[in-house]
Design an enzyme around this catalytic site. Sequence first.
Site, PDB file in Angstrom:
ATOM      1  N   THR A   1      42.115  31.598  40.948  1.00  0.00           N
ATOM      2  CA  THR A   1      43.107  31.498  42.157  1.00  0.00           C
ATOM      3  C   THR A   1      44.245  30.279  41.751  1.00  0.00           C
ATOM      4  O   THR A   1      43.859  29.804  41.041  1.00  0.00           O
ATOM      5  CB  THR A   1      42.428  31.247  43.398  1.00  0.00           C
ATOM      6  OG1 THR A   1      41.146  32.098  43.648  1.00  0.00           O
ATOM      7  CG2 THR A   1      43.039  30.834  44.460  1.00  0.00           C
TER       8      THR A   1
ATOM      9  N   ASP B   1      39.354  35.347  50.194  1.00  0.00           N
ATOM     10  CA  ASP B   1      39.554  34.258  51.087  1.00  0.00           C
ATOM     11  C   ASP B   1      40.682  33.660  51.267  1.00  0.00           C
ATOM     12  O   ASP B   1      41.241  32.835  51.968  1.00  0.00           O
ATOM     13  CB  ASP B   1      38.397  33.127  50.789  1.00  0.00           C
ATOM     14  CG  ASP B   1      38.886  32.750  49.240  1.00  0.00           C
ATOM     15  OD1 ASP B   1      38.623  33.423  48.360  1.00  0.00           O
ATOM     16  OD2 ASP B   1      39.514  31.327  49.249  1.00  0.00           O
TER      17      ASP B   1
ATOM     18  N   GLY C   1      35.183  34.050  46.774  1.00  0.00           N
ATOM     19  CA  GLY C   1      35.880  34.109  47.759  1.00  0.00           C
ATOM     20  C   GLY C   1      34.649  34.325  48.956  1.00  0.00           C
ATOM     21  O   GLY C   1      34.783  33.929  50.057  1.00  0.00           O
TER      22      GLY C   1
HETATM   23  N1  GLY Z   1      38.985  32.941  45.635  1.00  0.00           N
HETATM   24  C1  GLY Z   1      39.628  34.184  45.297  1.00  0.00           C
HETATM   25  C2  GLY Z   1      38.847  35.227  45.656  1.00  0.00           C
HETATM   26  O1  GLY Z   1      37.600  35.319  45.570  1.00  0.00           O
HETATM   27  O2  GLY Z   1      39.503  36.310  46.080  1.00  0.00           O
END
Ligand code: GLY
Length: 313
Positions: free
Chosen positions: A174, A205, A226
């Site tokens: 991310t 998330d 997430g």
């Molecule tokens: N933190 C990125 C996802 O899991 O979509």
Amino acid sequence: MTETIPKVIIHGGAGPALADQSALGAIRQDLHTIVASIYQRLQQGAPALDCTVYGCQQLEANPRFNAGYGSVLQSDGQVRMSAGLMDGARQSFSGVINTTGVAHPIDLAAFLQSSCDRVLAETGAAELARELALPLVDPRTALRLQEWIAWRQQDADQTMAGVVAEDPRARRGTIGVVVLDGQGQLAAGTSTGGRGLERPGRVSDAAMPAGNYANPFAAVSCTGIGEDIIDECLAARLVIRISDGMGVGSAFALSFAEAARNQRDFGAIAVTRQGEVAWGKTSAMLLAAYHIGTTWGDTLDLDTGLLTGVVCP
Ligand code: GLY
């Protein structure tokens, strides 16, 4: 209003240690170049929200990181991107979920800051991109395509793609930017291609207050799995603890101890109104870099496992 010394911290993902440790030098250079370019804008007086969007655009444009160009592919070989943006001064959240064919999902989130509908998913996000006449782009890179092909051919049990584009090994990523500007205002932005190899329709998330949150006291961006971030409601949890008077070091230590007990796998970065810059991780690795005016640094050489840290002004 008294002048504040600006602060910025960015991240490019969290997860297991890199397969190729020699890649760390190039990742460090990219993160430091981007954090310095954001800081330069802050020194010129640009507002926190604009600097956050600018920083996210730089990270989205870099194919190394899992956001924008270079996003991971989902199980069906498509890229669906999500981004969240929060203006701390107005405590205003905006975001897009599972958008396709745009270079900068953060631009859609930035546009939505002044809209009455502030979080758009799939069709709504695609319509907005058309309305804004954003050019249609394919964010898939050759490396990410190879990663997906390897998964299809050899390892269909793999549950996530790489933090950074290197070789086809399981990692996640991310990007995020958290800023305190010269007027003392905070903002946070987060953008992602998702966990990678997920079922189409899975929601990240990044476009939720669990993964990206800010108010006048603190701003936080999260990275990692997430589902774990959502279960801990990590960004909002940290910001609310700090707003309610807990010191940033204690808020990070407590929240990450809880996360470790719950076997979560993620990291987070923060800036407070007082100019403290903080980070925490339960993952082996957090790719973060900061600039606080007098000094700058990164978290690339940290030991594996649970760690938190604060850099005071
Ligand atoms: N933190 C990125 C996802 O899991 O979509």
